[in-house]
Design a protein around this motif. Structure first.
Motif, PDB file in Angstrom:
ATOM      1  N   ALA A  58      41.143  30.929  37.235  1.00 51.26           N
ATOM      2  CA  ALA A  58      42.141  31.939  37.606  1.00 51.26           C
ATOM      3  C   ALA A  58      41.485  33.288  37.872  1.00 51.26           C
ATOM      4  CB  ALA A  58      43.185  32.064  36.501  1.00 51.26           C
ATOM      5  N   LEU A  59      40.467  33.621  37.092  1.00 55.38           N
ATOM      6  CA  LEU A  59      39.742  34.876  37.328  1.00 55.38           C
ATOM      7  C   LEU A  59      39.124  34.889  38.717  1.00 55.38           C
ATOM      8  CD1 LEU A  59      38.675  37.541  36.086  1.00 55.38           C
ATOM      9  CD2 LEU A  59      36.687  36.254  35.282  1.00 55.38           C
ATOM     10  N   LEU A  60      38.519  33.775  39.104  1.00 57.76           N
ATOM     11  CA  LEU A  60      37.923  33.669  40.434  1.00 57.76           C
ATOM     12  C   LEU A  60      38.987  33.754  41.524  1.00 57.76           C
ATOM     13  CD1 LEU A  60      35.610  33.017  42.409  1.00 57.76           C
ATOM     14  CD2 LEU A  60      35.972  30.583  41.888  1.00 57.76           C
ATOM     15  N   TYR A  61      40.073  33.004  41.355  1.00 54.27           N
ATOM     16  CA  TYR A  61      41.111  32.961  42.388  1.00 54.27           C
ATOM     17  C   TYR A  61      41.806  34.312  42.543  1.00 54.27           C
ATOM     18  CZ  TYR A  61      45.099  31.265  45.086  1.00 54.27           C
ATOM     19  OH  TYR A  61      46.045  31.077  46.062  1.00 54.27           O
ATOM     20  N   MET A  62      42.116  34.975  41.417  1.00 55.90           N
ATOM     21  CA  MET A  62      42.786  36.266  41.482  1.00 55.90           C
ATOM     22  C   MET A  62      41.869  37.335  42.054  1.00 55.90           C
ATOM     23  SD  MET A  62      45.870  35.827  40.628  1.00 55.90           S
ATOM     24  CE  MET A  62      46.262  37.575  40.657  1.00 55.90           C
ATOM     25  N   ALA A  63      40.610  37.312  41.694  1.00 55.28           N
ATOM     26  CA  ALA A  63      39.669  38.284  42.251  1.00 55.28           C
ATOM     27  C   ALA A  63      39.544  38.108  43.757  1.00 55.28           C
ATOM     28  CB  ALA A  63      38.304  38.135  41.577  1.00 55.28           C
ATOM     29  N   PHE A  64      39.455  36.862  44.211  1.00 54.93           N
ATOM     30  CA  PHE A  64      39.385  36.597  45.647  1.00 54.93           C
ATOM     31  C   PHE A  64      40.657  37.056  46.355  1.00 54.93           C
ATOM     32  CE2 PHE A  64      40.818  33.690  48.992  1.00 54.93           C
ATOM     33  CZ  PHE A  64      39.868  33.957  49.972  1.00 54.93           C
ATOM     34  N   ASN A  65      41.828  36.712  45.800  1.00 57.03           N
ATOM     35  CA  ASN A  65      43.091  37.087  46.428  1.00 57.03           C
ATOM     36  C   ASN A  65      43.297  38.587  46.473  1.00 57.03           C
ATOM     37  OD1 ASN A  65      44.071  34.676  47.288  1.00 57.03           O
ATOM     38  ND2 ASN A  65      45.543  34.392  45.647  1.00 57.03           N
ATOM     39  N   ILE A 110      44.685  39.899  34.708  1.00 52.33           N
ATOM     40  CA  ILE A 110      44.580  41.346  34.556  1.00 52.33           C
ATOM     41  C   ILE A 110      43.198  41.809  34.996  1.00 52.33           C
ATOM     42  CG2 ILE A 110      44.529  43.237  32.893  1.00 52.33           C
ATOM     43  CD1 ILE A 110      46.484  41.540  31.184  1.00 52.33           C
ATOM     44  N   ALA A 111      42.185  41.145  34.466  1.00 51.29           N
ATOM     45  CA  ALA A 111      40.810  41.566  34.747  1.00 51.29           C
ATOM     46  C   ALA A 111      40.423  41.304  36.189  1.00 51.29           C
ATOM     47  CB  ALA A 111      39.851  40.838  33.804  1.00 51.29           C
ATOM     48  N   GLY A 112      40.905  40.187  36.771  1.00 49.57           N
ATOM     49  CA  GLY A 112      40.503  39.827  38.124  1.00 49.57           C
ATOM     50  C   GLY A 112      40.850  40.872  39.172  1.00 49.57           C
ATOM     51  N   PRO A 113      42.136  41.211  39.355  1.00 50.83           N
ATOM     52  CA  PRO A 113      42.474  42.218  40.370  1.00 50.83           C
ATOM     53  C   PRO A 113      41.866  43.591  40.108  1.00 50.83           C
ATOM     54  CG  PRO A 113      44.414  40.960  39.743  1.00 50.83           C
ATOM     55  CD  PRO A 113      43.335  40.587  38.772  1.00 50.83           C
ATOM     56  N   ALA A 114      41.982  44.058  38.858  1.00 45.92           N
ATOM     57  CA  ALA A 114      41.505  45.408  38.561  1.00 45.92           C
ATOM     58  C   ALA A 114      39.999  45.524  38.756  1.00 45.92           C
ATOM     59  CB  ALA A 114      41.890  45.787  37.134  1.00 45.92           C
ATOM     60  N   SER A 115      39.247  44.563  38.217  1.00 47.37           N
ATOM     61  CA  SER A 115      37.789  44.647  38.304  1.00 47.37           C
ATOM     62  C   SER A 115      37.298  44.414  39.725  1.00 47.37           C
ATOM     63  CB  SER A 115      37.149  43.637  37.355  1.00 47.37           C
ATOM     64  OG  SER A 115      37.558  42.314  37.675  1.00 47.37           O
ATOM     65  N   ALA A 116      37.844  43.401  40.409  1.00 44.40           N
ATOM     66  CA  ALA A 116      37.383  43.116  41.768  1.00 44.40           C
ATOM     67  C   ALA A 116      37.701  44.258  42.723  1.00 44.40           C
ATOM     68  CB  ALA A 116      38.030  41.823  42.269  1.00 44.40           C
ATOM     69  N   ALA A 117      38.929  44.810  42.628  1.00 38.97           N
ATOM     70  CA  ALA A 117      39.286  45.917  43.515  1.00 38.97           C
ATOM     71  C   ALA A 117      38.451  47.158  43.215  1.00 38.97           C
ATOM     72  CB  ALA A 117      40.778  46.230  43.374  1.00 38.97           C
ATOM     73  N   SER A 118      38.199  47.418  41.935  1.00 35.62           N
ATOM     74  CA  SER A 118      37.399  48.597  41.581  1.00 35.62           C
ATOM     75  C   SER A 118      35.951  48.445  42.035  1.00 35.62           C
ATOM     76  CB  SER A 118      37.465  48.818  40.061  1.00 35.62           C
ATOM     77  OG  SER A 118      38.780  49.104  39.654  1.00 35.62           O
ATOM     78  N   VAL A 119      35.388  47.250  41.840  1.00 39.95           N
ATOM     79  CA  VAL A 119      34.010  47.028  42.294  1.00 39.95           C
ATOM     80  C   VAL A 119      33.933  47.098  43.807  1.00 39.95           C
ATOM     81  CG1 VAL A 119      32.121  45.357  42.358  1.00 39.95           C
ATOM     82  CG2 VAL A 119      33.419  45.673  40.254  1.00 39.95           C
ATOM     83  N   PHE A 120      34.961  46.605  44.502  1.00 36.08           N
ATOM     84  CA  PHE A 120      34.987  46.708  45.964  1.00 36.08           C
ATOM     85  C   PHE A 120      34.974  48.173  46.397  1.00 36.08           C
ATOM     86  CE2 PHE A 120      36.846  46.821  50.170  1.00 36.08           C
ATOM     87  CZ  PHE A 120      36.317  45.711  50.802  1.00 36.08           C
ATOM     88  N   SER A 121      35.820  48.996  45.762  1.00 34.26           N
ATOM     89  CA  SER A 121      35.855  50.420  46.101  1.00 34.26           C
ATOM     90  C   SER A 121      34.528  51.099  45.777  1.00 34.26           C
ATOM     91  CB  SER A 121      36.994  51.106  45.327  1.00 34.26           C
ATOM     92  OG  SER A 121      38.244  50.593  45.711  1.00 34.26           O
ATOM     93  N   ALA A 154      29.106  35.778  40.402  1.00 31.47           N
ATOM     94  CA  ALA A 154      28.931  35.574  38.961  1.00 31.47           C
ATOM     95  C   ALA A 154      30.162  34.898  38.360  1.00 31.47           C
ATOM     96  CB  ALA A 154      28.660  36.913  38.276  1.00 31.47           C
ATOM     97  N   ILE A 155      31.345  35.301  38.796  1.00 33.53           N
ATOM     98  CA  ILE A 155      32.577  34.673  38.309  1.00 33.53           C
ATOM     99  C   ILE A 155      32.627  33.208  38.739  1.00 33.53           C
ATOM    100  CG2 ILE A 155      35.091  34.716  38.457  1.00 33.53           C
ATOM    101  CD1 ILE A 155      34.944  37.718  38.875  1.00 33.53           C
ATOM    102  N   ALA A 156      32.236  32.933  39.979  1.00 34.51           N
ATOM    103  CA  ALA A 156      32.263  31.558  40.481  1.00 34.51           C
ATOM    104  C   ALA A 156      31.354  30.658  39.657  1.00 34.51           C
ATOM    105  CB  ALA A 156      31.849  31.532  41.948  1.00 34.51           C
ATOM    106  N   PHE A 157      30.156  31.105  39.354  1.00 34.02           N
ATOM    107  CA  PHE A 157      29.242  30.290  38.560  1.00 34.02           C
ATOM    108  C   PHE A 157      29.760  30.109  37.126  1.00 34.02           C
ATOM    109  CE2 PHE A 157      26.012  31.717  41.770  1.00 34.02           C
ATOM    110  CZ  PHE A 157      25.749  30.451  42.274  1.00 34.02           C
ATOM    111  N   LEU A 158      30.435  31.114  36.594  1.00 32.70           N
ATOM    112  CA  LEU A 158      31.037  30.993  35.277  1.00 32.70           C
ATOM    113  C   LEU A 158      32.124  29.915  35.284  1.00 32.70           C
ATOM    114  CD1 LEU A 158      31.129  32.220  32.391  1.00 32.70           C
ATOM    115  CD2 LEU A 158      32.902  33.777  33.231  1.00 32.70           C
ATOM    116  N   ALA A 159      32.941  29.893  36.345  1.00 33.58           N
ATOM    117  CA  ALA A 159      33.991  28.882  36.457  1.00 33.58           C
ATOM    118  C   ALA A 159      33.408  27.478  36.577  1.00 33.58           C
ATOM    119  CB  ALA A 159      34.888  29.188  37.648  1.00 33.58           C
TER     120      ALA A 159
END
Length: 490
Positions: free
Chosen positions: A295-302, A438-449, A467-472
């Motif tokens: 879910a972390l991977l999917y939410m970060a991607f989305n 929670i962590a996926g959108p916030a962290s991915a969007a912040s790192v993107f910015s 890194a998230i993908a390999f963790l999954a």
């Protein structure tokens, strides 16, 4: 230890002799309502996705700093999941006692109120409060999964989850089109809405009204047509009295007693929801780890995907407007849903739940690598054929990732200590998964910015996603080769 019984009494998944057993028919008189409710739940995020980046720009919270758009989009999306994480376990556990129907009615009402509120909000705080309210009172994510498990068995659960993408397919088709085409209607359709003062002041109210009204329709359908799927229910006032007296669970069996007695008193154990401590088994923790990382991977991607599409090419994106973003998301949603609807049950029976899940999380690696490849092609060739072919390949690979969800549902069902505790088991898992959401959108969007800012590595966000993908992938390797392995030792 209990010896294995004959083949008619053993689990029916993934054995050659079991495949010949006739699967139970789906209970369509109730299953169509579950699909209808799933559509209502999927319509909301898909409607918001196309115009949320532009909404953030319009309310002025970024003060014109384009690199901060993704940061605030991530905060807004995470507010929903943060509120949901605080309440979903309680909603799921409560549904084991008072039934699924009251919880679904509450969730649908929360969706409707929050969407009207979102469309009428003109500040970032108002947007966050609206989404947090929806998350706090919307326990449908876990309850719907429990409803499917309630009305199916091991023989028809894969078939049922072959249909579950249908409402998501419709949601990803209709939602982005609604959100992309009906946002700012005064500017987009001046002949029709040009005289509307309300829509001029609240340019995003119209697309929010569509899922809000649909949620009210779903409320009526649930109230009048859905038959409660939980057979052992308690009055709410009895639960409240038991909570006050610290007797919510009457004589719950301890973990040691369950282990020593095996299946002794199984009728009593199977008929009552277990306390939370009895649900924290290694099986539940294993499937929770796989679910959370996926879910972390999917939410970060989305989260990154629409931001990537809307970001200028020179800053690392594709410079697409909300209507084009909505059309792409809609087409990809239809493709993913149609593929799963037509082929998931066959793929599941042919390769097994674990193999399909591992293939899904492994596909995250090329999905992420294609982001910088697409931007590099756009810088050199513009938005030409090569760019759109690469976009198509990336979205096609997402189909494999989407199929992880029904695979994990089979493991959740197998990991639950008993059928009466399915809701609470789902709730425990959904709490941890909500943390990932929670962590996926916030962290991915912040790192993107952060990666777009001058002087920073533009590929930083893609290193983060890899890194998230390999963790999954690592977490998925701990799952058994088939859910029936866990059921055999239940």
């Amino acid at each position: 230890m209990i010896t294995r019984q004959n083949d008619e009494e053993t689990p029916l998944l993934q054995r050659p002799e079991q495949r010949m057993a006739r699967p139970s028919p789906l209970p369509w008189n109730q299953f169509w309502i579950v699909l209808f409710l799933q559509f209502s739940d999927s319509l909301v995020p898909q409607t918001l996705a196309p115009f949320t980046p532009q909404l953030i720009r319009d309310i002025g919270v970024t003060n014109g700093n384009e690199s901060q758009v993704g940061h605030y989009v991530g905060i807004l999306q995470s507010s929903y999941y943060m509120a949901q994480a605080l309440t979903i376990l309680h909603w799921s556990q409560l549904s084991d006692h008072i039934g699924r129907k009251p919880l679904m009615l509450t969730a649908l009402l929360a969706i409707s109120i929050s969407m009207f509120s979102f469309g009428l909000s003109r500040t970032f705080v108002g947007l966050v409060v609206s989404r947090a309210f929806c998350g706090a009172f919307n326990g449908s994510n876990g309850v719907i999964k429990s409803m499917v498990m309630d009305i199916t068995d091991t023989t028809n659960l894969p078939k049922a989850y072959g249909y579950m993408p249908l409402p998501w397919m419709l949601g990803t088709l209709i939602g982005p089109l609604v959100g992309g085409s009906l946002s700012r209607p005064v500017d987009r359709f001046p002949d029709i809405f040009g005289q509307s003062k309300l829509l001029r002041i609240y340019p995003y109210l119209l697309p929010c009204t569509v899922p809000a009204i649909f949620a009210l329709v779903a409320w009526l359908v649930t109230f009048f047509r859905f038959k409660e799927s939980v057979s052992t229910r308690e009055p709410l006032w009895e639960l409240l009295k038991g909570w006050v007296l610290r007797q919510s669970y009457v004589n719950p069996p301890s973990n040691s007693a369950l282990a020593m007695s095996g299946v002794a008193n199984s009728e009593e154990v199977l008929s009552k929801p277990l306390p939370l401590r009895a649900l924290l088994t290694p099986k539940v923790m294993t499937v929770t780890a796989s679910y959370a990382t996926m879910a972390l991977l999917y939410m970060a991607f989305n989260t990154v995907l629409p931001i990537f599409y809307s970001t200028p090419i020179e800053l690392g994106g594709l410079s697409l407007d909300p209507p084009h973003i909505g059309a792409i998301l809609a087409l990809s949603g239809v493709a993913h849903g149609a593929f799963q609807l037509l082929f998931y049950a066959w793929i599941h029976d042919r390769f097994g739940a674990r193999a399909v899940h591992i293939a899904g999380v492994v596909s995250g690696v090329p999905i992420i690598i294609l982001f910088p490849v697409i931007n590099a092609l756009a810088r050199v060739h513009g938005l030409g054929l090569m760019v759109w072919l690469s976009v198509g390949v990336q979205l096609s690979l997402v189909t494999s990732l989407v199929m992880c969800y029904p695979c994990l549902t089979s493991f959740i069902r197998a990991a639950a200590p008993n059928r009466a505790s399915l809701g609470a088991t789902n709730g425990i898992i959904q709490v941890i998964v909500a943390g990932s959401r929670i962590a996926g959108p916030a962290s991915a969007a912040s790192v993107f910015s952060y990666s777009m800012q001058e002087g920073h590595d533009a590929w930083l966000v893609y290193y983060f996603l890899l890194a998230i993908a390999f963790l999954a992938v690592g977490a998925s390797l701990f799952l058994p080769h088939d859910p029936s392995v866990w059921e055999d030792h239940q």
